[in-house]
Design an enzyme around this catalytic site. Structure first.
Site, PDB file in Angstrom:
ATOM      1  N   GLU A  64      -5.857 -10.705  -1.648  1.00  0.00           N
ATOM      2  CA  GLU A  64      -5.492 -10.578  -0.406  1.00  0.00           C
ATOM      3  C   GLU A  64      -6.003 -12.225  -0.115  1.00  0.00           C
ATOM      4  O   GLU A  64      -6.819 -12.199   0.452  1.00  0.00           O
ATOM      5  CB  GLU A  64      -6.224  -9.713   0.497  1.00  0.00           C
ATOM      6  CG  GLU A  64      -5.702  -8.161   0.412  1.00  0.00           C
ATOM      7  CD  GLU A  64      -6.409  -7.406   1.140  1.00  0.00           C
ATOM      8  OE1 GLU A  64      -6.937  -7.820   2.165  1.00  0.00           O
ATOM      9  OE2 GLU A  64      -6.174  -6.017   0.921  1.00  0.00           O
ATOM     10  N   ASN A  67      -9.638   0.385  -2.907  1.00  0.00           N
ATOM     11  CA  ASN A  67      -9.488  -0.751  -2.100  1.00  0.00           C
ATOM     12  C   ASN A  67     -10.810  -1.236  -1.363  1.00  0.00           C
ATOM     13  O   ASN A  67     -11.336  -0.538  -0.745  1.00  0.00           O
ATOM     14  CB  ASN A  67      -8.422  -0.371  -0.905  1.00  0.00           C
ATOM     15  CG  ASN A  67      -7.885  -1.596  -0.321  1.00  0.00           C
ATOM     16  OD1 ASN A  67      -7.521  -2.577  -0.888  1.00  0.00           O
ATOM     17  ND2 ASN A  67      -8.066  -1.862   0.982  1.00  0.00           N
ATOM     18  N   GLU A  68     -11.110  -2.348  -1.901  1.00  0.00           N
ATOM     19  CA  GLU A  68     -12.317  -3.274  -1.491  1.00  0.00           C
ATOM     20  C   GLU A  68     -13.524  -2.142  -1.406  1.00  0.00           C
ATOM     21  O   GLU A  68     -14.403  -1.999  -0.480  1.00  0.00           O
ATOM     22  CB  GLU A  68     -12.103  -3.740  -0.027  1.00  0.00           C
ATOM     23  CG  GLU A  68     -11.415  -4.843   0.006  1.00  0.00           C
ATOM     24  CD  GLU A  68     -11.164  -5.461   1.433  1.00  0.00           C
ATOM     25  OE1 GLU A  68     -10.871  -6.980   1.321  1.00  0.00           O
ATOM     26  OE2 GLU A  68     -11.418  -4.904   2.206  1.00  0.00           O
ATOM     27  N   GLU A 115      -5.622  -1.571   8.379  1.00  0.00           N
ATOM     28  CA  GLU A 115      -5.576  -1.517   9.701  1.00  0.00           C
ATOM     29  C   GLU A 115      -4.628  -0.287  10.190  1.00  0.00           C
ATOM     30  O   GLU A 115      -4.193  -0.319  11.097  1.00  0.00           O
ATOM     31  CB  GLU A 115      -5.013  -2.690  10.378  1.00  0.00           C
ATOM     32  CG  GLU A 115      -6.146  -3.896  10.431  1.00  0.00           C
ATOM     33  CD  GLU A 115      -6.161  -4.341   8.969  1.00  0.00           C
ATOM     34  OE1 GLU A 115      -7.348  -4.313   8.417  1.00  0.00           O
ATOM     35  OE2 GLU A 115      -5.055  -4.939   8.193  1.00  0.00           O
ATOM     36  N   TYR A 168       0.402 -10.187  12.402  1.00  0.00           N
ATOM     37  CA  TYR A 168      -0.317 -10.805  11.684  1.00  0.00           C
ATOM     38  C   TYR A 168      -0.155 -12.484  11.365  1.00  0.00           C
ATOM     39  O   TYR A 168      -0.990 -13.151  10.640  1.00  0.00           O
ATOM     40  CB  TYR A 168      -0.381 -10.155  10.099  1.00  0.00           C
ATOM     41  CG  TYR A 168      -1.902 -10.265   9.407  1.00  0.00           C
ATOM     42  CD1 TYR A 168      -2.597  -9.054   9.666  1.00  0.00           C
ATOM     43  CD2 TYR A 168      -2.140 -10.968   8.673  1.00  0.00           C
ATOM     44  CE1 TYR A 168      -3.693  -9.145   9.082  1.00  0.00           C
ATOM     45  CE2 TYR A 168      -3.322 -11.222   7.864  1.00  0.00           C
ATOM     46  CZ  TYR A 168      -4.320 -10.247   8.124  1.00  0.00           C
ATOM     47  OH  TYR A 168      -5.342 -10.105   7.358  1.00  0.00           O
ATOM     48  N   TYR A 223       0.728  -1.036   0.059  1.00  0.00           N
ATOM     49  CA  TYR A 223       0.026   0.133  -0.026  1.00  0.00           C
ATOM     50  C   TYR A 223       0.944   1.287   0.131  1.00  0.00           C
ATOM     51  O   TYR A 223       1.855   1.092   0.131  1.00  0.00           O
ATOM     52  CB  TYR A 223      -0.640   0.007   1.246  1.00  0.00           C
ATOM     53  CG  TYR A 223      -2.065  -0.928   1.176  1.00  0.00           C
ATOM     54  CD1 TYR A 223      -3.058  -0.748   0.182  1.00  0.00           C
ATOM     55  CD2 TYR A 223      -2.168  -1.748   2.324  1.00  0.00           C
ATOM     56  CE1 TYR A 223      -4.140  -1.584   0.545  1.00  0.00           C
ATOM     57  CE2 TYR A 223      -3.224  -2.633   2.250  1.00  0.00           C
ATOM     58  CZ  TYR A 223      -4.350  -2.470   1.305  1.00  0.00           C
ATOM     59  OH  TYR A 223      -5.370  -3.296   1.219  1.00  0.00           O
TER      60      TYR A 223
END
Length: 587
Positions: A235, A158-159, A100, A302, A53
């Protein structure tokens, strides 16, 4: 012309069939001195591509200001290192990134303008994006595939299908990229269901899907939406992120590897999210807010293939074996874990109380009613609000609209309670010991919401404050971003406890810098810095109980540790350990 194109069922790179086997790795979550190491480990696992990103809020922290492209944000250098390692790059410049990350990567100065409709074709929003792309894209064009660089594809938004269906907005982004010289393949990513894929679609761009399991079902949903072209999971979620007060999420390596094998066996391309998560250093973590506000922890480990400190974990080995069944994997040894600093104890023997030094740390701004952090121009950190209460006695403080996000209340310097956004707190019972007592409210921005309609929710005190129904006026509002600690007036102290917010300083010696983890038994909640580098937030609520200390921030000889502790302390010691503690694991 872009080097990467599509055929009826796959990708074509330089005229040859190509499958993207990528891993997510965000340069801004990794110390730049460690970028080359992480990229090398990506190649050795068998990846041919990395994804990142681009956080608008860090690259352009001031409206219309110059682009920040140094240090952690030296994206051209990162792209150059990826090229040197023989890796391609998937670039995801947003403008919204979720991730996030604080406010989903949207700048605080932008979201402070509540008249602008974010993530839409509102001309006020698209005009700001255009000005951003005017400065972002020129330094990146030499790294695009059309110029011989590593960037083979660029994501649009994004989404978006989870947020809106304003196709005109997506078309504007496409045209903005093309008009500024981006020739590479454009793609969208959305959760793998028909509604989201349809709402987030951009005619002419490749649609990709996000998911972590049920591979056949989700690929079928993507194929139903897009009958021809490459199948790609942009993803592939192999772990998850954590919230303060929640569990530490992990996923079994064998389970994740089996789903990766299903993806690759189906002929799909993949971007593993995350290959290496890194860290939400400083004040950069985001938050979720569906039914309640949930801030994300400092670690972005993660449960990725590489751990937070960059060591190969169980998934690294399992994925390498899977990838080797479908694509060439370098015939080189698997990287060994990096050296760790020998455990040591740090004595913090100098202190500076926060409340009594407020005027030194942040020049006050006088307002009739408390101003939000947004109105004060405070992007991150804390705001201290101070006034007097003329009526003595027992009563209720009422905070209209609540707080954003956590407020500690003090009367004449004594702590009287805490209000939290996650509990929807608005009232607090207090005793005012005398007429004219000082009321202090220290409010912490715990991270901007990064997903859904609450992006841009204000921070600080969100409305007027009353005591037993009487409005409290004439507030001194101190902005405390703590960009630097130079103004902190430390003094020697032999006290073994402290009952008020304050800074604590100690030194420790290092022979050879190496990765370490800061453990803080006996401390409650606050921030930590080593040698002026802001490690991030700690909180004994967990699940995270150590903060990652990257080797490059340490130096041979004497090093400085500073803690901002917001509550009482029961000791003066901190520990540097060789093992991370991210909390009890739960699938």
């Amino acid at each position: 012309m872009s080097a990467l194109t599509t055929s009826s069922d796959g990708f074509v790179l330089h005229g040859e069939p190509f499958r993207i086997i990528s891993g997510a790795m965000h340069y801004f979550r990794i110390h730049p001195d460690q970028w080359a190491d992480r990229l090398r480990k990506a190649r050795l696992m068998g990846l041919n591509t990395v994804e990142t990103y681009v956080p608008w809020n860090l690259h352009q922290p001031e409206p219309g200001g110059p682009l920040v492209l140094d240090g952690f944000l030296d994206l051209p250098r990162y792209l150059s290192l990826a090229r040197d390692e023989g890796l391609h790059v998937l670039l995801r410049p947003g403008p919204f990134i979720c991730a996030e990350w604080d406010d989903g990567g949207l700048p605080s100065w932008l979201i402070a303008d509540t008249d602008i409709r974010l993530r839409s074709s509102d001309p006020r929003f698209t005009a700001v994006i255009d000005r951003y792309l005017d400065v972002l894209l020129p330094p990146l064009l030499p790294y695009m595939a059309a110029a011989g660089g590593p960037v083979i594809a660029v994501q649009v938004e994004n989404e978006y299908g989870a947020y809106g269906d304003d196709t005109a907005y997506l078309v504007h982004l496409e045209e903005a990229f093309r008009a500024r010289g981006v020739e590479e393949l454009l793609f969208t990513c959305d959760q793998a269901n028909a509604e989201h894929l349809a709402a987030g679609a951009l005619p002419g761009a490749l649609a990709t899907a996000t998911f972590g399991s049920r591979v056949d079902q989700h690929l079928a949903a993507l194929r139903a939406h897009q009958p021809e072209g490459p199948l790609m999971c942009s993803e592939f979620w192999i772990g998850w992120f954590d919230h303060w007060g929640g569990p530490h999420h992990v996923r079994d390596a064998a389970d994740a590897a089996a789903d990766l094998d299903r993806l690759l066996s189906a002929g799909a391309s993949v971007n593993i999210y995350m290959f290496h998560g890194g860290t939400n250093f400083g004040f950069t973590n985001g938050a979720n807010h569906r039914h309640t506000y949930e801030p994300t922890v400092t670690s972005y480990d993660y449960d990725a293939a590489l751990t937070e400190c960059g060591d190969p974990g169980p998934k690294y080995h399992a994925f390498r074996e899977v990838i080797a069944r479908h694509a060439p994997v370098p015939d080189e040894p698997v990287p060994a874990p990096a050296p760790k600093l020998p455990p040591l104890t740090v004595e913090l023997v100098r202190r500076a109380p926060l409340l009594r030094h407020a005027d030194t740390l942040g020049k006050p701004i006088r307002t009739e009613n408390p101003a939000t952090m947004n109105d004060l121009g405070l992007h991150a950190g804390y705001a201290l609000y101070r006034t007097t209460v003329e009526a003595a006695g027992d009563g209720l403080l009422h905070f209209t609209g609540g707080v954003g996000d956590r407020a500690q209340v003090f009367v004449d310097g004594a702590p009287v309670g805490v209000l939290e956004r996650e509990r929807h707190d608005e009232t607090l019972a207090v005793r005012v010991p005398r007429p004219g007592a000082t009321l202090d409210v220290l409010v912490e921005n715990m991270g901007g919401v990064n997903y859904g309609p609450r992006i841009g929710a204000p921070k600080g005190l969100l409305g007027p404050v009353t005591f037993n129904g009487t409005p409290l006026r004439d507030w001194d509002c101190h902005t405390l971003p703590f960009d630097t600690l130079d103004a902190v007036p430390f003094e020697a102290s032999d006290a073994t406890t402290a009952a008020e917010p304050g800074f604590h300083h100690g030194t420790f010696d290092v022979e050879a810098p190496a990765d370490a983890f800061l453990a803080l038994p006996g401390w409650t909640k606050g921030q930590a810095w080593i040698n002026g580098f802001h490690l991030g937030r700690y909180w004994n609520r967990g699940p995270q109980h150590t903060l990652y200390v990257p080797a490059p921030i340490l130096r041979p000889g004497t090093n400085d540790l500073v803690l901002l502790e917001l509550h009482a302390t029961t000791g003066t010691r901190a520990q540097l350990t060789d093992t991370a503690d991210l909390g009890p694991e739960t699938d």
